[in-house]
Design a protein around this motif. Structure first.
Motif, PDB file in Angstrom:
ATOM      1  N   VAL A  38      46.644  -4.615 -12.911  1.00 56.51           N
ATOM      2  CA  VAL A  38      47.417  -3.375 -13.050  1.00 56.51           C
ATOM      3  C   VAL A  38      47.305  -2.615 -11.737  1.00 56.51           C
ATOM      4  O   VAL A  38      46.197  -2.315 -11.287  1.00 56.51           O
ATOM      5  CB  VAL A  38      46.897  -2.510 -14.215  1.00 56.51           C
ATOM      6  CG1 VAL A  38      47.711  -1.224 -14.319  1.00 56.51           C
ATOM      7  CG2 VAL A  38      46.948  -3.290 -15.525  1.00 56.51           C
ATOM      8  N   GLY A  86      47.149   3.414 -16.416  1.00 58.14           N
ATOM      9  CA  GLY A  86      47.928   2.247 -16.840  1.00 58.14           C
ATOM     10  C   GLY A  86      47.613   1.755 -18.236  1.00 58.14           C
ATOM     11  O   GLY A  86      48.122   0.711 -18.639  1.00 58.14           O
ATOM     12  N   HIS A 119      52.444  -3.910 -13.788  1.00 60.54           N
ATOM     13  CA  HIS A 119      51.557  -4.701 -14.650  1.00 60.54           C
ATOM     14  C   HIS A 119      51.862  -6.177 -14.398  1.00 60.54           C
ATOM     15  O   HIS A 119      52.913  -6.681 -14.793  1.00 60.54           O
ATOM     16  CB  HIS A 119      51.776  -4.348 -16.122  1.00 60.54           C
ATOM     17  CG  HIS A 119      51.433  -2.919 -16.462  1.00 60.54           C
ATOM     18  ND1 HIS A 119      50.263  -2.578 -17.105  1.00 60.54           N
ATOM     19  CD2 HIS A 119      52.089  -1.763 -16.225  1.00 60.54           C
ATOM     20  CE1 HIS A 119      50.221  -1.262 -17.264  1.00 60.54           C
ATOM     21  NE2 HIS A 119      51.324  -0.743 -16.738  1.00 60.54           N
ATOM     22  N   ARG A 150      42.167  -3.392 -11.999  1.00 58.93           N
ATOM     23  CA  ARG A 150      42.990  -2.176 -11.912  1.00 58.93           C
ATOM     24  C   ARG A 150      42.854  -1.564 -10.524  1.00 58.93           C
ATOM     25  O   ARG A 150      41.748  -1.278 -10.079  1.00 58.93           O
ATOM     26  CB  ARG A 150      42.575  -1.160 -12.975  1.00 58.93           C
ATOM     27  CG  ARG A 150      42.848  -1.651 -14.378  1.00 58.93           C
ATOM     28  CD  ARG A 150      42.366  -0.681 -15.441  1.00 58.93           C
ATOM     29  NE  ARG A 150      42.767  -1.145 -16.745  1.00 58.93           N
ATOM     30  CZ  ARG A 150      43.935  -0.861 -17.321  1.00 58.93           C
ATOM     31  NH1 ARG A 150      44.798  -0.081 -16.674  1.00 58.93           N
ATOM     32  NH2 ARG A 150      44.248  -1.332 -18.508  1.00 58.93           N
TER      33      ARG A 150
END
Length: 617
Positions: free
Chosen positions: A596, A294, A605, A569
Motif C-alpha cells: 500500500v 490506507g 493498493h 505500507r
C-alpha cells in the motif's frame, strides 16, 4: 413544607414556564430570593438552561428578575458568567451592554471568556481579531485590563483569535502568570507556527496539567511535526498526566500524517481500554487515521459503529474512499449522506469531486458540481473549479478542461492551472503544458512541483533543451526541487528513506535485497522506464539513478524487516513515478506481497501485479 433544594439546580429541573413560576414563588415565600447569592445562583441556572437550546424563555425570565437598581453587580455578573460559559456566548455581549452599573473586573473576566469562544469560532482571522481587540480595549478604558484574571483571559482570547503578537504582548504584562495563562501562551505559539518557542516555554513550566500537554502536542500536529507530537505523547503518558479524548485525537492525527497504521491501532486500543465512548470527535479522528493509512475497511467499520455522526464524520468517510480510488463507493456514500438529511458542505464536494476524478467518473462528477448550487445553495470555490479541470484533464478531455477554465466566473488560481499542467503531462501535450505553466508562473513563480511537471513533459518528448531551460529557470528563481522521501513503519517506528540514501543502520541488508529484487524482476521481463529521468545521460546511468528512488529503498527494507504475511505500507511525499509504479506492481506479484503506497495525490493498493488505480493516476 419540605426543605428547598439548592436554587442553582431548580431551573434546570423546570419543564415549563409554569414550573419556573412555581419555583420562583417557593423562593419568594421562603425568603431565599432576597439573598443576593441565592438570586445570583437562580439567575445563573436560568441562563444556563436557556443557552443549551434555542428557547430563550428561561433567559427572558431571568432578565425580568434582575434588580433594576442593584447595590452590587453580583446578580448581573452571575448571569453574564453563565452566558459566557454556555453554547451561545454572543448573548453575553448583550448582557454586558445592559449592566446597570459600571462593569467591574469580574464582568470583564466573563466577557473575555465569551470573546474567547467567539474568536475561536469566528469565520475569519479578521473577525476574531476585531472581537478580541474590542473587548481588550473596553477593559483598558474601564481600568480593569491589569486585573490578573483579565490579563490571563486576554492571553487565551488572543490565542483563540490566532493573534500571536497580541498574545505575546498580553503575556509580557503579567508579573506571575499561572499555569492556565502559560498553557494558553504555549497553545498560541504552537498553533501560530512557533513550535520551538512554545516548547521552550513548556519545558520551563514548574507544573504542567493535562491541558498544557495537550496544547503542546496539538501544536506539533498543527505544524506537521508529527514525530515530535508522538514522542511528547509518550512522555505525557510516562509522566502520569491524564490522557483524555483531546490527547488521543491529536495522537491519531499525528499517526494519520505519518501513515503510521500500527501506532494508530495502538492509540485506538488505548481509547477502548480506557472505556472511552465513540464520540463524534473521536470517531471522526479514527476514520481519518485509518483512511490516511490506507485501511479503508477499518475506517468504514468505525463509521458504521458510530451512533452519532455530523457533516465532518460523513465528509471524512467520503474522503477516505475518494483518496483510496474507490470512486463509485465514494459517490454511493455521498448519496447515502444526502438521503439521511445531513447537509454537505463545501469540503464534502471537494472530496467527492476528487473521488470522481481519480476514478474517471466525468459525467457523475459534473452532475455533483452542478448540484452544489441548485440542490444545496453552495457557490463553488476555486478548489471545486480546480477539481473539475482535473476531472476533465485526467480523462483526456483537454478541450473541455480549457473551455471550462475560460467559462469560470472567478479568476483561475494556481490549483486550476496546476491541474491543467498535470493533464498536459499525462497526455503528453507539450504546447498546452507550456501554456498552463506560463499562467501558473504569473501567479506562483516558485512552485517547484510545476517546474518538475514541465520538465517531465519535455523529458518525455526527448526535448533536453527544454529540460535544461526549466532547470536554468529554477536556478535563477532560487527554486529547489523537494527531495523524494518515503516512510515505512516497522515495529512502531517510522523509517525514512531518501533517493540514493545509504545512512540506514541496515543499509547492507537493504542493498542486498535491492539486488535480489532487480534480478528477479528482470527474469520476469522488467525493463526500467527512464522517461522521467531529467538528465540527458547514458541509458545505463539513467537506470542506476531510477533504481535508487526512495520508495524502492523503503520496499526493500519492508521485505527485509517485516513478516512475510504483513502488508508493506509506504508514505511518499511526491507523486510516484511511472517506473516505480510499474516496478511495485511487479514486486507485489513476484514476491507475493500486498503493498500500500500513499503518494502526494492518492493511495495505490498493489496486489498480484495490479494496482487499485488501474494505472490512472
Amino acid at each position: 413544607m419540605r426543605p428547598l433544594r439548592d436554587p442553582a439546580k431548580l431551573a434546570a429541573a423546570a419543564s415549563s414556564q409554569r414550573h419556573l413560576r412555581e419555583i420562583h414563588a417557593h423562593l419568594l415565600v421562603s425568603g431565599r430570593i432576597a439573598s443576593p447569592s441565592h438570586l445570583a445562583a437562580f439567575l445563573a441556572s436560568l441562563a444556563s438552561s436557556s443557552s443549551d437550546d434555542d428557547d430563550d424563555g428561561d433567559l427572558s425570565y431571568a432578565r425580568l428578575l434582575l434588580p433594576r437598581r442593584p447595590a452590587t453587580l453580583l446578580a448581573h455578573n452571575s448571569l453574564l458568567r453563565a452566558l459566557a460559559r454556555g453554547r451561545r456566548p454572543h448573548l453575553a455581549f448583550g448582557a454586558f451592554r445592559d449592566l446597570p452599573l459600571a462593569p467591574d473586573n469580574y464582568s470583564f473576566t466573563f466577557l473575555v471568556r465569551a470573546a474567547t469562544a467567539l474568536a475561536a469560532a469566528a469565520a475569519s482571522a479578521l473577525d476574531a481579531a476585531l472581537i478580541a481587540g474590542s473587548v481588550h480595549a473596553s477593559a483598558l478604558r474601564h481600568g480593569h485590563a491589569g486585573d490578573p484574571h483579565v490579563q490571563s483571559g486576554a492571553v487565551s482570547m488572543y490565542a483563540a483569535a490566532g493573534d500571536v503578537g497580541a498574545a505575546r504582548a498580553a503575556f509580557a504584562e503579567i508579573a506571575s502568570p499561572d499555569v492556565v495563562c502559560v498553557t494558553a501562551m504555549v497553545g498560541a505559539l504552537a498553533t501560530g507556527g512557533e513550535a520551538d518557542a512554545a516548547r521552550e516555554l513548556f519545558d520551563g513550566m514548574p507544573q504542567r496539567d493535562h491541558v498544557a500537554w495537550n496544547a503542546m502536542i496539538a501544536g506539533y500536529v498543527h505544524t506537521g511535526r508529527s514525530r515530535e507530537a508522538l514522542r511528547l505523547f509518550d512522555e505525557m503518558r510516562h509522566a502520569g498526566a491524564a490522557v483524555g479524548e483531546v490527547t488521543l485525537v491529536s495522537a491519531l492525527t499525528a499517526c494519520a500524517q505519518l501513515g503510521a497504521l500500527e501506532r494508530g491501532k495502538w492509540v485506538h486500543s488505548c481509547a477502548h481500554s480506557r472505556g472511552m465512548r465513540l464520540s463524534v470527535t473521536l470517531g471522526t479522528a479514527l476514520i481519518d487515521m485509518y483512511s490516511k493509512c490506507g485501511a479503508v475497511a477499518a475506517a468504514m467499520e468505525v463509521f458504521d459503529r458510530m451512533g452519532e455522526r455530523n457533516v465532518y464524520t460523513w465528509t471524512s468517510a467520503v474522503s477516505g474512499l475518494a483518496m483510496n480510488g474507490m470512486g463509485r463507493d465514494c459517490l454511493a456514500l455521498f448519496k447515502r449522506m444526502e438521503s439521511t438529511g445531513v447537509e454537505p458542505n463545501g469540503v464534502t464536494f471537494v472530496v467527492v469531486l476528487r473521488g470522481c476524478s481519480m476514478a474517471g467518473l466525468v459525467d457523475e462528477g459534473r452532475a455533483c458540481f452542478d448540484s452544489m448550487k441548485s440542490n444545496h445553495g453552495i457557490d463553488p470555490w476555486l478548489e471545486h473549479y480546480g477539481c473539475m479541470v482535473d476531472l476533465y484533464g485526467r480523462a483526456g478531455r483537454l478541450d473541455d478542461a480549457v473551455n471550462f477554465i475560460n467559462g469560470m466566473p472567478l479568476e483561475p488560481h494556481e490549483g486550476v492551472w496546476g491541474a491543467l499542467l498535470n493533464a498536459s503531462r499525462i497526455h503528453k501535450n507539450v504546447e498546452l503544458g507550456k501554456y498552463a505553466m506560463d499562467k501558473l508562473m504569473a501567479i506562483e513563480s516558485k512552485n517547484d512541483a510545476a517546474h518538475v511537471l514541465l520538465s517531465n513533459i519535455y523529458a518525455d518528448s526527448q526535448n533536453w533543451k527544454g529540460v535544461s531551460n526549466v532547470r536554468n529557470m529554477m536556478k535563477a528563481k532560487g527554486v529547489k526541487k523537494v527531495p523524494g522521501c518515503s516512510a515505512i513503519e516497522v515495529g512502531g517506528k517510522v523509517h525514512e528513506f531518501f533517493v540514493g540514501g545509504k545512512t540506514h543502520p541496515r543499509h547492507k541488508e537493504i542493498e542486498m535485497m535491492l539486488a535480489e529484487m532487480n534480478q528477479r524482476l528482470r527474469l520476469q521481463g522488467y525493463i526500467a522506464n527512464t522517461k522521467e529521468v531529467l538528465f540527458d545521460i547514458e541509458e545505463e546511468d539513467k537506470e542506476d539513478a531510477i533504481s535508487l528512488h526512495s520508495e524502492k529503498l523503503a520496499i526493500a527494507f519492508g521485505l527485509v524487516a517485516l513478516p512475510e504475511d504483513m502488508e508493506i505500507r509506504i508514505v511518499k511525499n511526491l507523486r510516484v513515478c511511472e517506473d516505480c509504479h510499474d516496478y511495485t506492481k511487479m514486486i507485489s506479484k513476484v514476491f507475493n506481497r500486498e503493498i500500500v503506497m500513499r503518494d502526494r495525490n492518492r493511495f495505490h493498493h498493489f496486489k498480484d501485479g495490479a494496482c487499485s488505480c488501474k494505472d490512472y493516476w
